[in-house]
Design an enzyme around this catalytic site. Structure first.
Site, PDB file in Angstrom:
ATOM      1  N   GLY A  90      16.289 -40.592 -86.112  1.00  0.00           N
ATOM      2  CA  GLY A  90      16.214 -41.416 -84.899  1.00  0.00           C
ATOM      3  C   GLY A  90      14.778 -41.549 -84.441  1.00  0.00           C
ATOM      4  O   GLY A  90      13.884 -40.837 -84.902  1.00  0.00           O
ATOM      5  N   ARG A  93       9.651 -40.831 -81.422  1.00  0.00           N
ATOM      6  CA  ARG A  93       8.458 -41.138 -80.609  1.00  0.00           C
ATOM      7  C   ARG A  93       8.286 -42.634 -80.412  1.00  0.00           C
ATOM      8  O   ARG A  93       7.285 -43.076 -79.848  1.00  0.00           O
ATOM      9  CB  ARG A  93       7.221 -40.557 -81.256  1.00  0.00           C
ATOM     10  N   LYS A 113       5.132 -47.333 -80.196  1.00  0.00           N
ATOM     11  CA  LYS A 113       5.156 -46.158 -81.069  1.00  0.00           C
ATOM     12  C   LYS A 113       4.186 -45.123 -80.512  1.00  0.00           C
ATOM     13  O   LYS A 113       3.009 -45.431 -80.310  1.00  0.00           O
ATOM     14  CB  LYS A 113       4.770 -46.570 -82.497  1.00  0.00           C
ATOM     15  N   ASP A 125       6.197 -33.917 -80.605  1.00  0.00           N
ATOM     16  CA  ASP A 125       5.705 -34.108 -79.237  1.00  0.00           C
ATOM     17  C   ASP A 125       5.891 -35.545 -78.744  1.00  0.00           C
ATOM     18  O   ASP A 125       5.514 -35.876 -77.625  1.00  0.00           O
ATOM     19  CB  ASP A 125       4.230 -33.705 -79.154  1.00  0.00           C
ATOM     20  N   ARG A 183      16.885 -49.867 -90.170  1.00  0.00           N
ATOM     21  CA  ARG A 183      16.488 -49.289 -91.470  1.00  0.00           C
ATOM     22  C   ARG A 183      17.730 -48.991 -92.300  1.00  0.00           C
ATOM     23  O   ARG A 183      18.842 -48.980 -91.763  1.00  0.00           O
ATOM     24  CB  ARG A 183      15.784 -47.936 -91.244  1.00  0.00           C
ATOM     25  N   ASP A 252      14.730 -43.770 -94.248  1.00  0.00           N
ATOM     26  CA  ASP A 252      14.527 -44.139 -92.830  1.00  0.00           C
ATOM     27  C   ASP A 252      13.262 -44.972 -92.659  1.00  0.00           C
ATOM     28  O   ASP A 252      13.008 -45.483 -91.570  1.00  0.00           O
ATOM     29  CB  ASP A 252      14.470 -42.886 -91.943  1.00  0.00           C
TER      30      ASP A 252
HETATM   31  P1  AMP Z   1       8.093 -40.601 -90.283  1.00  0.00           P
HETATM   32  O1  AMP Z   1       8.008 -39.742 -91.516  1.00  0.00           O
HETATM   33  O2  AMP Z   1       6.801 -40.720 -89.516  1.00  0.00           O
HETATM   34  O3  AMP Z   1       8.682 -41.920 -90.552  1.00  0.00           O
HETATM   35  O4  AMP Z   1       9.050 -39.819 -89.249  1.00  0.00           O
HETATM   36  C1  AMP Z   1      10.235 -39.162 -89.596  1.00  0.00           C
HETATM   37  C2  AMP Z   1      10.985 -38.752 -88.352  1.00  0.00           C
HETATM   38  O5  AMP Z   1      10.208 -37.855 -87.558  1.00  0.00           O
HETATM   39  C3  AMP Z   1      11.374 -39.891 -87.430  1.00  0.00           C
HETATM   40  O6  AMP Z   1      12.619 -39.592 -86.870  1.00  0.00           O
HETATM   41  C4  AMP Z   1      10.281 -39.862 -86.393  1.00  0.00           C
HETATM   42  O7  AMP Z   1      10.690 -40.441 -85.191  1.00  0.00           O
HETATM   43  C5  AMP Z   1      10.041 -38.378 -86.250  1.00  0.00           C
HETATM   44  N1  AMP Z   1       8.691 -38.072 -85.775  1.00  0.00           N
HETATM   45  C6  AMP Z   1       7.532 -38.215 -86.443  1.00  0.00           C
HETATM   46  N2  AMP Z   1       6.493 -37.810 -85.701  1.00  0.00           N
HETATM   47  C7  AMP Z   1       6.993 -37.392 -84.521  1.00  0.00           C
HETATM   48  C8  AMP Z   1       6.424 -36.871 -83.321  1.00  0.00           C
HETATM   49  N3  AMP Z   1       5.112 -36.676 -83.186  1.00  0.00           N
HETATM   50  N4  AMP Z   1       7.262 -36.574 -82.304  1.00  0.00           N
HETATM   51  C9  AMP Z   1       8.578 -36.758 -82.422  1.00  0.00           C
HETATM   52  N5  AMP Z   1       9.171 -37.239 -83.510  1.00  0.00           N
HETATM   53  C10 AMP Z   1       8.404 -37.564 -84.558  1.00  0.00           C
HETATM   54 MG    MG Z   2       9.611 -43.329 -90.085  1.00  0.00          MG
END
Ligand code: AMP
Ligand code: MG
Length: 489
Positions: A90, A93, A113, A125, A183, A252
């Site tokens: 989900g 951020r 974002k 965070d 997605r 995702d």
């Molecule tokens: P990504 O690999 O960046 O596509 O992220 C994978 C998952 O981790 C997704 O659900 C993002 O929303 C979550 N995510 C990545 N970075 C953060 C962050 N700094 N704080 C909260 N959720 C994050």
């Molecule tokens: Mg992602």
């Protein structure tokens, strides 16, 4: 042209069942300031570009004030991360503000974002760092300039708020634009939770908005899968042809519209190396450059499985069976054009394969080689020194060049005519890591955003010669060869 207050929101995703998302407001960003505004992207939502200069702009796109008409929410999804199914991800951020409808009937979702924690943040965070925000901002526009389907970005708003990654960095919020942020993982979550009614609602909603020609058909779900197969296959072919490695092709991060989506540790290949891994956290090279086409199919198989309650087994395999031929057809068409051929002929495969092997063995810059190949002279006895000098093994180049010359003669195009066509498909400028890194350093250390500006202008027209900008086409300098990019963003 609209103002910030008169954008026409029509939030169809927010009208879906509550199980699809969590409603919440962005977390205010302390003392926000504008880092960059992209007037081209503003045009997509018919926003007057002068609005970027209003003080209110920063407040809205930091997430500190809500744009009139927006209905913020975090989208729910799951996905396979590095091959392992994670039952719930989900937007951890990202916050969807809503959908703007333009007068021409286009629909653009606005997503912040880095806008703070959500119920899906897990240990995160909820923030994004300025560094990664600049990387996403620049690459979306660079891909668009190259004619490759991608999300876009409207603005970056920064803050001095500290964010802890491998080092201490500062926060920023990106405004991302896409017709849809759905997605593969958005479907997977309802399949694995056995919520088949939600699966169908989501499929029908995506079809209604993005594949309306399928809406009335009985076989619409199978046709929808087929369309996603086509788009993904074509996208993979585009990436391979231009030398782009995404880095985190988890399900995702796979757009249902076939857009390049979620820019993290991506990289454009410089010295040709099919095993190129741009993400230094990817120890086994799952998402290495040459594996992208097969990962695309793997991800589509995961999507097909998620849609299995709506589609027969036969229809799903029929759809997946189209992947390879569509990928191949698109890839060889692209590569034939890069080589300056009118079309790909049966004998061209060895010529291409041998060239790529030579580029690899001689560690030759992929982009610059193809650009220079446009200057190849067919005249007998012509050494083509500019190309030849790039090879350690000049004799091997000479042997290949003879075969290439024969092939060009058979095509019958004159040198100049062929060069013009090749320059329209072989970019001069790509977003090299070191170029992004320079822009990031100026922004983070000096609050100087002129380099972001310069790169955007340059990469909007990657196929054009641009006066006095030749140095931006140079391969990486020594200091930049070791730059590693991680998932941390
Ligand atoms: P990504 O690999 O960046 O596509 O992220 C994978 C998952 O981790 C997704 O659900 C993002 O929303 C979550 N995510 C990545 N970075 C953060 C962050 N700094 N704080 C909260 N959720 C994050
Ligand atoms: Mg992602």
């Amino acid at each position: 042209m609209r103002t910030l207050e008169t954008l026409h929101f029509d939030n169809s995703f927010a009208r879906l069942p509550a199980a699809f998302y969590s409603r919440l407001s962005p977390t205010p960003l302390p003392d926000p300031y504008l880092v960059h505004f992209n007037a081209d992207a503003a045009g997509l939502i018919e926003l007057n570009p002068n609005e970027g200069g209003r003080p209110e702009f920063v407040g809205y796109f930091a997430g500190n004030q809500l744009l009139p008409g927006s209905e913020p929410l975090a989208m729910l999804y799951s996905g396979h991360q590095f091959g392992v199914y994670v039952p719930q991800l989900g937007d951890g951020r990202a916050i969807l503000l809503g959908e703007v409808r333009t007068r021409s009937g286009e629909r653009w979702e606005l997503q912040l974002k880095g806008a703070g924690r959500t119920p899906y943040s897990r240990d995160g965070d909820g923030r994004a760092v300025l560094r990664s925000t600049i990387r996403e901002y620049l690459c979306g526009e660079a891909m668009h300039g190259l004619g490759i389907p991608t999300t876009r970005a409207l603005s970056i708003v920064g803050s001095d708020q500290k964010v802890f990654r491998e080092t201490v960095e500062t926060a920023a919020v990106l405004l991302r634009l896409a017709p849809s942020h759905v997605r593969f993982g958005s479907f997977q979550i309802f399949y694995y939770r056995r919520q088949h009614e939600h699966l169908q609602t989501l499929a029908d909603d995506v079809i209604a908005h993005h594949f309306p020609e399928l809406a009335e058909k009985k076989e619409r779900h199978a046709l929808f899968l087929t369309e996603v197969v086509f788009r993904t296959a074509r996208l993979m072919a585009e990436w391979q042809a231009v030398g782009f490695a995404h880095g985190v092709m988890n399900t995702d991060n796979m757009s249902i519209l076939g857009l390049t989506f979620d820019y993290g540790p991506y990289g454009f290949m410089e010295a040709y190396d099919p095993g190129f891994v741009c993400n230094h956290s990817d120890h086994i090279g799952r998402y290495a450059f040459h594996r992208q086409p097969q990962i695309g199919l793997w991800n589509l198989s995961a999507l097909a499985q998620a849609l299995s309650p709506l589609i027969s087994k036969e229809a799903a395999s029929e759809a997946l069976d189209q992947y390879e031929p569509v990928f191949n057809a698109h890839y060889i068409t692209r590569m034939a054009r890069k080589l300056g051929f009118k079309e790909f002929q049966s004998g061209d495969a060895p010529l291409l394969v041998d060239l790529l092997a030579l580029l690899q063995a001689n560690r030759i810059d992929y982009t610059n080689f193809f650009r220079a190949l446009g200057n190849f002279k067919q005249a007998p006895g012509e050494k083509n020194a500019d190309l030849r000098d790039r090879f350690i093994d000049a004799a091997a180049f000479d042997a290949w060049a003879e075969r290439y010359r024969a092939r060009l003669l058979a095509d019958g195009a004159r040198d100049e005519e062929r060069k013009n066509a090749m320059d329209r498909v072989n970019p001069k400028y790509i977003l090299r890591n070191y170029l992004a890194q320079t822009a990031i350093q100026k922004a983070t250390l000096e609050r100087n955003y002129t380099e972001i500006d310069r790169l955007l202008t340059l990469l909007k027209r990657p196929f054009d010669e641009q006066p006095d900008q030749d140095h931006y086409a140079a391969p990486p300098p020594e200091w930049a060869k070791g730059i590693q990019v991680s998932c941390s963003s």
